[in-house]
Scaffold this active site. Structure first.
Site, PDB file in Angstrom:
ATOM      1  N   PHE A   1       8.826   4.404   9.006  1.00 47.70           N
ATOM      2  CA  PHE A   1       9.156   3.284   9.881  1.00 47.70           C
ATOM      3  C   PHE A   1       8.902   1.930   9.230  1.00 47.70           C
ATOM      4  O   PHE A   1       8.935   0.921   9.898  1.00 47.70           O
ATOM      5  CB  PHE A   1       8.355   3.383  11.180  1.00 47.70           C
ATOM      6  CG  PHE A   1       8.759   4.548  12.016  1.00 47.70           C
ATOM      7  CD1 PHE A   1       9.856   4.467  12.850  1.00 47.70           C
ATOM      8  CD2 PHE A   1       8.060   5.738  11.953  1.00 47.70           C
ATOM      9  CE1 PHE A   1      10.246   5.540  13.620  1.00 47.70           C
ATOM     10  CE2 PHE A   1       8.441   6.816  12.716  1.00 47.70           C
ATOM     11  CZ  PHE A   1       9.536   6.724  13.548  1.00 47.70           C
TER      12      PHE A   1
ATOM     13  N   ASP B   1       3.118  13.613  15.767  1.00 46.39           N
ATOM     14  CA  ASP B   1       3.339  13.618  14.315  1.00 46.39           C
ATOM     15  C   ASP B   1       2.012  13.800  13.581  1.00 46.39           C
ATOM     16  O   ASP B   1       1.618  12.975  12.767  1.00 46.39           O
ATOM     17  CB  ASP B   1       4.025  12.322  13.875  1.00 46.39           C
ATOM     18  CG  ASP B   1       4.688  12.466  12.508  1.00 46.39           C
ATOM     19  OD1 ASP B   1       4.917  13.610  12.078  1.00 46.39           O
ATOM     20  OD2 ASP B   1       4.967  11.435  11.870  1.00 46.39           O
TER      21      ASP B   1
ATOM     22  N   LEU C   1       0.820  -1.214   0.000  1.00 48.26           N
ATOM     23  CA  LEU C   1       0.000   0.000   0.000  1.00 48.26           C
ATOM     24  C   LEU C   1       0.852   1.260   0.000  1.00 48.26           C
ATOM     25  O   LEU C   1       0.465   2.292  -0.531  1.00 48.26           O
ATOM     26  CB  LEU C   1      -0.922   0.019   1.228  1.00 48.26           C
ATOM     27  CG  LEU C   1      -2.031  -1.033   1.269  1.00 48.26           C
ATOM     28  CD1 LEU C   1      -2.774  -0.955   2.597  1.00 48.26           C
ATOM     29  CD2 LEU C   1      -3.001  -0.838   0.111  1.00 48.26           C
TER      30      LEU C   1
END
Length: 658
Positions: free
Chosen positions: A345, A460, A340
């Site tokens: 990370f 974030d 996807l």
């Protein structure tokens, strides 16, 4: 005025620390203080012992101008569980002392504060609020279940049986040794020279209006300019566990509104009988023998047949979310072939769980991620226990060899950043859709900051971390950078992380993330979603436009909607769009002091609160720091719809909180 400024000064210092760990220091434990089943205790299972837990940094208590003790308030939660349900040990106390910890203190009736030699000495400069569960005739105790105010010694100058006054003014008894959570609030008024102590149960729906103890006495002769604060407890011939859940210290005499979950504390540990010990040792020996045989057989078959090694460690048992088998995820993702996307990370794959039609998204933490394990632990320990309609749900996790996997609900419409900006052959989001997305993420952040049992800082917030479900609802995801805190602790972390343009200036300077830095990023998020533009747009080779600065400039020029993409600006949404833009500028302001918290943001977006008339003057002002040190919070001036307030330039736009 001096009282107000003094209260502000001590507030700014004391508000930096609460509970057991904070940005300035930790509780330093001495004696028998430690932990039992995850809870901090001042005493252990030893007889005739004492334990202390003191803040490791000094606290200024006096106004240097007039050498008087300024107003302060202390609230702490505790529980006492004795080995004998009908008889206590000796008790515990909140202590203000000139030293961090008290050397030479005695256990038993002295509560780890004084000893026989210095008890009653005027040079001690010690103030204590005792929770006494033993009747000591030599100190004039009234019973074995009372609260007292002590100055320089164990003989209380003010005392009363443990209890509280209900709303009708009737006295209600409380047992200090019930093992249940109790709350103590200590208020000292500089103006009235009055010390009030209130004992109550957090289970009650109201806070007592009348204090249990009220001492009319100036504390200035007894308290030095710089003191330490902490707790002490002791046992005697009877043992007890003295639990400390959390504590809060503030300047001023307002009682903080604390909404904490009420835990059930473990009872005093029972000693095992001799027969039980013999049976236990025999059973363990038998189990060990069987385990050795089973281990040998397991190793044999493992080496012959097992190809996939999945290690279940102790931390994984306590994480909560479901653990998936690697083979199950391998099959669900068809060998990790349905990619996807790829983030900071690791990679994300689409899959379908075997035996069902449930679609999932699987994040695989990259091998070369230096902080892979750290971020993995942060994510499963945080989001795995969160439940909110606007948060991406974590279904479970998997660990295979050195690779880490997180399993989420699949979001068919992908991330928000794919919809924000004008692209050929792509349908634009309507303003109603954009406004709902903003409110969805505001609701999720309000839950993380204010409504869950612990404070979670996301760190974030950006469109790429907002996912859209099949009904176009927005969900906040990617908790790889999230940080978790107990309610009441100072929510700060010392590692700068996040996406550069969304990082608040104070985070770059101090390296400490707070709920305020999340609000800053959310302000930029609002501008990006509302305007349909990127935070930084390059118009020419030498010309860059910073969205936040440009929006403020348009506002100053009298047309804030000039900052918005043409396709959005021409919709019938001018008032609502103008509100969101102004709120976005406010939340992303350089000065922390004027950013609202997320609970206020939700109320403003919902129409329950309104922005002040002179908000532009406040945003443009240059002396925000001076306002926050000398003035009252401006959020109290925010009024209900239909009654718009006006703010002066001497008021900060925030309330002091977490």
């Amino acid at each position: 005025m001096s009282r107000t400024i003094g209260s502000r000064v001590i507030f700014l210092i004391l508000a930096l620390f609460c509970c057991t760990e904070n940005s300035r220091g930790k509780l330093v434990m001495q004696g028998s203080a430690g932990f039992f089943k995850g809870y901090r205790t001042l005493t252990s299972t030893k007889k005739h012992a004492y334990g202390q837990a003191f803040e490791d940094e000094i606290v200024p208590f006096k106004n240097s101008a007039n050498d008087t003790v300024t107003s302060f308030s202390v609230t702490f939660f505790f529980a006492i569980a004795p080995e004998d349900k009908h008889k206590g040990a000796h008790g515990m106390a909140f202590v203000i002392s000139p030293t961090r910890g008290i050397t030479g203190a005695s256990a038993d009736q002295y509560l780890g504060i004084f000893n026989k030699a210095n008890n009653g000495d005027s040079s001690n400069h010690v103030i204590a609020v005792e929770l006494d569960i033993n009747k000591d005739e030599e100190f004039g105790d009234i019973n074995d279940n009372h609260v007292g105010i002590n100055i320089n010694g164990m003989r209380s100058i003010k005392f009363a049986p443990a209890g509280y006054y209900d709303q009708e003014g009737q006295f209600k008894d409380l047992s200090l040794i019930s093992g249940s959570l109790l709350r103590v609030t200590i208020l000292y008024s500089q103006m009235e020279k009055q010390l009030n102590v209130t004992l109550s149960s957090p289970e009650e729906a109201y806070y007592p209006n009348k204090p249990l103890l009220s001492l009319n006495q100036d504390l200035s002769p007894y308290i030095l300019e710089n003191m330490y604060v902490g707790f002490s407890a002791s046992t005697g011939s009877v043992r007890a566990m003295h639990y400390m859940l959390s504590w809060f210290v503030h300047g001023g005499v307002d009682v903080p509104n604390l909404d904490l979950g009420i835990p059930t504390f473990p009872p005093y540990p029972k000693e095992k009988s001799l027969v039980y010990r013999i049976v236990l040792v025999t059973s363990l020996a038998l189990v060990l023998f069987v385990a050795l045989v089973a281990s040998a057989l397991s190793i044999f078959f493992y080496r012959r047949h097992k190809k996939v090694k999945e290690v279940l460690e102790e931390w994984e048992i306590q994480c909560g979310p479901h653990r998936f088998a690697y083979k199950e995820l391998f099959k669900a993702t068809k060998g990790f072939k349905q990619l996807l996307g790829k983030g900071g990370f690791g990679q994300v794959f689409k899959g379908t769980l075997p035996g069902s039609d449930a679609e999932i998204a699987v994040k695989r933490i990259s091998h070369d991620s230096k902080q892979g394990m750290q971020e993995f632990l942060a994510e499963i320990s945080t989001i795995g226990r969160l439940r909110h309609q606007n948060l991406v749900r974590l279904q479970g996790y998997c660990r295979y060899k050195e690779e880490l996997y997180l399993v989420y609900d699949f979001m068919p419409n992908g991330s928000l950043d794919k919809y924000l900006y004008h692209r050929a052959n792509q349908e634009q989001l309507t303003w109603n859709q954009r406004f709902k997305i903003i409110k969805d993420i505001a609701s999720a952040l309000c839950y993380l900051h204010h409504e869950w049992v612990q404070v979670v800082i996301h760190r974030d917030i950006k469109p790429a971390n907002v996912l859209i479900d099949h009904q176009m609802n927005a969900r906040l995801g990617d908790f790889g950078l999230a940080k978790l805190y107990d309610q009441g602790y100072d929510p700060q972390t010392s590692r700068v992380a996040g996406t550069f343009w969304y990082i608040a200036p104070e985070l770059i300077r101090s390296g400490r993330a707070t709920t305020g830095t999340d609000v800053y990023a959310f302000g930029l998020f609002m501008l990006e979603v509302s305007c349909g533009r990127r935070l930084i747009e390059r118009r020419t080779a030498s010309d860059e436009v910073v969205l936040a600065e440009w929006t403020l400039k348009c506002w100053e020029n009298g047309d804030i909607l000039e900052a918005v993409n043409d396709g959005i600006r021409h919709e019938d949404n001018r008032e609502q769009l103008e509100l969101v833009l102004k709120l976005g500028v406010l939340c992303s302001h350089q000065a922390v002091a004027i950013r609202p918290d997320m609970s206020k943001v939700v109320q403003i977006l919902g129409g329950d609160l309104q922005l002040p008339d002179n908000l532009l003057d406040i945003v443009k002002a240059e002396k925000v720091r001076m306002w926050s040190e000398t003035s009252e919070s401006v959020l109290g001036v925010l009024t209900s719809q239909g009654s718009i307030g006006t703010l002066t330039l001497t008021e900060p736009f925030t309330s002091r909180g977490r």
